[in-house]
Design an enzyme around this catalytic site. Structure first.
Site, PDB file in Angstrom:
ATOM      1  N   GLY A  91       0.830  -1.197   0.000  1.00 48.53           N
ATOM      2  CA  GLY A  91       0.000   0.000   0.000  1.00 48.53           C
ATOM      3  C   GLY A  91       0.866   1.251   0.000  1.00 48.53           C
ATOM      4  O   GLY A  91       2.047   1.218  -0.360  1.00 48.53           O
ATOM      5  N   ARG A  92       0.282   2.364   0.408  1.00 45.77           N
ATOM      6  CA  ARG A  92       0.980   3.638   0.346  1.00 45.77           C
ATOM      7  C   ARG A  92       2.273   3.626   1.160  1.00 45.77           C
ATOM      8  O   ARG A  92       3.311   4.108   0.709  1.00 45.77           O
ATOM      9  CB  ARG A  92       0.065   4.760   0.845  1.00 45.77           C
ATOM     10  CG  ARG A  92      -1.204   4.957   0.029  1.00 45.77           C
ATOM     11  CD  ARG A  92      -2.097   5.993   0.689  1.00 45.77           C
ATOM     12  NE  ARG A  92      -3.368   6.149   0.000  1.00 45.77           N
ATOM     13  CZ  ARG A  92      -4.452   5.423   0.260  1.00 45.77           C
ATOM     14  NH1 ARG A  92      -4.400   4.474   1.185  1.00 45.77           N
ATOM     15  NH2 ARG A  92      -5.568   5.629  -0.403  1.00 45.77           N
ATOM     16  N   ILE A  93       2.201   3.083   2.397  1.00 41.97           N
ATOM     17  CA  ILE A  93       3.371   3.117   3.263  1.00 41.97           C
ATOM     18  C   ILE A  93       4.446   2.156   2.763  1.00 41.97           C
ATOM     19  O   ILE A  93       5.630   2.506   2.716  1.00 41.97           O
ATOM     20  CB  ILE A  93       2.977   2.796   4.717  1.00 41.97           C
ATOM     21  CG1 ILE A  93       2.022   3.882   5.243  1.00 41.97           C
ATOM     22  CG2 ILE A  93       4.210   2.706   5.606  1.00 41.97           C
ATOM     23  CD1 ILE A  93       1.392   3.566   6.587  1.00 41.97           C
ATOM     24  N   THR A 119       5.953  -2.060  11.569  1.00 41.42           N
ATOM     25  CA  THR A 119       5.317  -0.785  11.889  1.00 41.42           C
ATOM     26  C   THR A 119       3.850  -0.800  11.458  1.00 41.42           C
ATOM     27  O   THR A 119       3.233   0.258  11.337  1.00 41.42           O
ATOM     28  CB  THR A 119       6.043   0.387  11.187  1.00 41.42           C
ATOM     29  OG1 THR A 119       6.045   0.155   9.770  1.00 41.42           O
ATOM     30  CG2 THR A 119       7.460   0.538  11.685  1.00 41.42           C
ATOM     31  N   ALA A 120       3.285  -1.987  11.242  1.00 45.37           N
ATOM     32  CA  ALA A 120       1.917  -2.108  10.728  1.00 45.37           C
ATOM     33  C   ALA A 120       0.934  -2.355  11.869  1.00 45.37           C
ATOM     34  O   ALA A 120       0.422  -1.416  12.470  1.00 45.37           O
ATOM     35  CB  ALA A 120       1.848  -3.212   9.681  1.00 45.37           C
ATOM     36  N   ARG A 121       0.671  -3.612  12.159  1.00 42.14           N
ATOM     37  CA  ARG A 121      -0.198  -3.997  13.266  1.00 42.14           C
ATOM     38  C   ARG A 121       0.468  -5.129  14.042  1.00 42.14           C
ATOM     39  O   ARG A 121       0.993  -6.081  13.454  1.00 42.14           O
ATOM     40  CB  ARG A 121      -1.573  -4.450  12.750  1.00 42.14           C
ATOM     41  CG  ARG A 121      -2.467  -3.293  12.308  1.00 42.14           C
ATOM     42  CD  ARG A 121      -2.897  -2.455  13.495  1.00 42.14           C
ATOM     43  NE  ARG A 121      -3.762  -1.347  13.113  1.00 42.14           N
ATOM     44  CZ  ARG A 121      -3.334  -0.122  12.848  1.00 42.14           C
ATOM     45  NH1 ARG A 121      -2.018   0.143  12.889  1.00 42.14           N
ATOM     46  NH2 ARG A 121      -4.181   0.842  12.540  1.00 42.14           N
ATOM     47  N   GLU A 167      -1.222  -4.118  22.846  1.00 39.32           N
ATOM     48  CA  GLU A 167      -0.714  -2.811  23.288  1.00 39.32           C
ATOM     49  C   GLU A 167      -1.534  -2.268  24.465  1.00 39.32           C
ATOM     50  O   GLU A 167      -2.749  -2.440  24.493  1.00 39.32           O
ATOM     51  CB  GLU A 167      -0.782  -1.818  22.125  1.00 39.32           C
ATOM     52  CG  GLU A 167       0.180  -2.150  21.010  1.00 39.32           C
ATOM     53  CD  GLU A 167       0.205  -1.067  19.934  1.00 39.32           C
ATOM     54  OE1 GLU A 167      -0.254   0.073  20.207  1.00 39.32           O
ATOM     55  OE2 GLU A 167       0.691  -1.351  18.835  1.00 39.32           O
ATOM     56  N   HIS A 176       4.845   2.705  19.566  1.00 40.27           N
ATOM     57  CA  HIS A 176       3.872   3.044  18.514  1.00 40.27           C
ATOM     58  C   HIS A 176       4.029   4.503  18.072  1.00 40.27           C
ATOM     59  O   HIS A 176       3.119   5.325  18.213  1.00 40.27           O
ATOM     60  CB  HIS A 176       2.441   2.783  18.988  1.00 40.27           C
ATOM     61  CG  HIS A 176       1.499   2.517  17.850  1.00 40.27           C
ATOM     62  ND1 HIS A 176       0.497   1.598  17.893  1.00 40.27           N
ATOM     63  CD2 HIS A 176       1.423   3.063  16.611  1.00 40.27           C
ATOM     64  CE1 HIS A 176      -0.167   1.576  16.751  1.00 40.27           C
ATOM     65  NE2 HIS A 176       0.384   2.477  15.944  1.00 40.27           N
TER      66      HIS A 176
END
Length: 326
Positions: A165-167, A241-243, A272, A290
């Site tokens: 995706g974008r990231i 750095t996603a989920r 979290e 995060h």
């Protein structure tokens, strides 16, 4: 001619805001709606969220707010849920659609910040910066040595990206600056794009750094498990750095202790803010709280987009960035 009030009342729309946002942005929301701000020290429970949503037409929330079917069922007047995040796995989108509730997120505006944080983590873990900083702080550094705390150079290495995706694309775009070749895990059918793609298994066995940028879905939960970690190079590094739940943290701690991979860097976690205890004492893992979108510019832009979405829907206009059920 004035736009009809979609809330069906003569009064101003009522909105619940579950976190404090920049005052300049909150004032825009307050100019068009009656706003209740929850400013407590911990996230709202599902029961409390449902109670506070009674009589509300809009919700501006964050990814720790559990907007599930039972919460939505407790809010018959709700018209829009605006998540201050690009991800929306905290929201039951299908249940919202069934009730005619619009769900929105904040894509695009956090792409650059998260891509930059990803590279910060890549550099930190491959050059052992966290480990070195802790050593200096506790007075354990005894001076320069030729073979001291050696890391891995990035030039000539392969960066494997899970999620395009974008990231993911923004992270890949920065790879040439470090001399790295970026490759993506292919979907079920390979697309006709300019991306270099390979199967997930090929990516696992051939990449020197693997960076996760996929959303959390039933098919991606624990995508990186014991088997996946065992397929990686012993010299490889994992970055997420996603989920958090995309990575099985217990399996990751095992792989790090057994030196099946060289290291890992995490910005997100399965539960979290709790972190799996087995990771806390390991030197070859970087743990960040995060921070992916945590710049003043990005967090302000996220809040502005979330507020713009709520105001649009509650005043009879289309949402700017609506989410649709997968």
């Amino acid at each position: 001619m004035a736009t009809a009030n979609p809330t069906g009342t003569d009064s101003r729309p009522r909105v619940l805001l579950t976190r404090r946002i920049p005052a300049s942005v909150q004032s825009k929301l307050e100019a068009g709606c009656d706003v209740e701000l929850y400013d407590g020290p911990s996230p709202l429970t599902a029961d409390e969220l449902g109670r506070r949503l009674q009589g509300k037409h809009g919700l501006v929330c964050v990814l720790t707010d559990p907007v599930k079917a039972d919460v939505l069922g407790a809010a018959p007047d709700l018209k829009v849920v605006s998540n201050i995040a690009v991800g929306y796995d905290n929201i039951d989108v299908a249940a919202a659609e069934a009730r005619g509730i619009v769900v929105t997120n904040t894509p695009d505006v956090l792409t650059q910040a998260t891509a930059e944080l990803t590279w910060a983590l890549i550099l930190a873990v491959t050059r052992r910066l966290g480990e070195g900083e802790r050593l200096v702080r506790r007075g354990g550094w005894k001076g320069w040595a030729l073979d001291f705390m050696l890391g891995m150079e990035l030039g000539g290495k392969q960066l494997g990206l899970i999620g395009r995706g974008r990231i993911g694309r923004a992270v890949a775009a920065r790879a040439p600056a470090f001399g790295m070749k970026a490759v993506f895990a292919a979907r079920e059918s390979r697309s006709t794009t300019d991306l270099v793609e390979m199967s997930l298994d090929e990516l696992l066995v051939s990449s020197d750094v693997i960076s996760i940028h996929t959303p959390l879905t039933p098919s991606t939960k624990h995508l990186i498990d014991k088997r996946a970690l065992a397929r990686m190079k012993r010299s490889a590094y994992l970055v997420n750095t996603a989920r958090g739940p995309v990575v099985d943290e217990e399996a990751l701690a095992w792989a790090l202790k057994e030196h099946l991979i060289a290291g890992a860097a995490l910005d997100v976690y399965e539960r979290e803010p709790e972190v799996f205890a087995g990771l806390l004492d390991l030197e070859n893992v970087v743990l960040a709280p995060h921070l992916g979108s945590a710049t003043r510019e990005t967090r302000t832009a996220m809040a502005e987009l979330a507020v713009a979405n709520v105001l649009a829907v509650l005043h009879g206009r289309p949402a700017l960035t609506p989410v649709t059920p997968k």
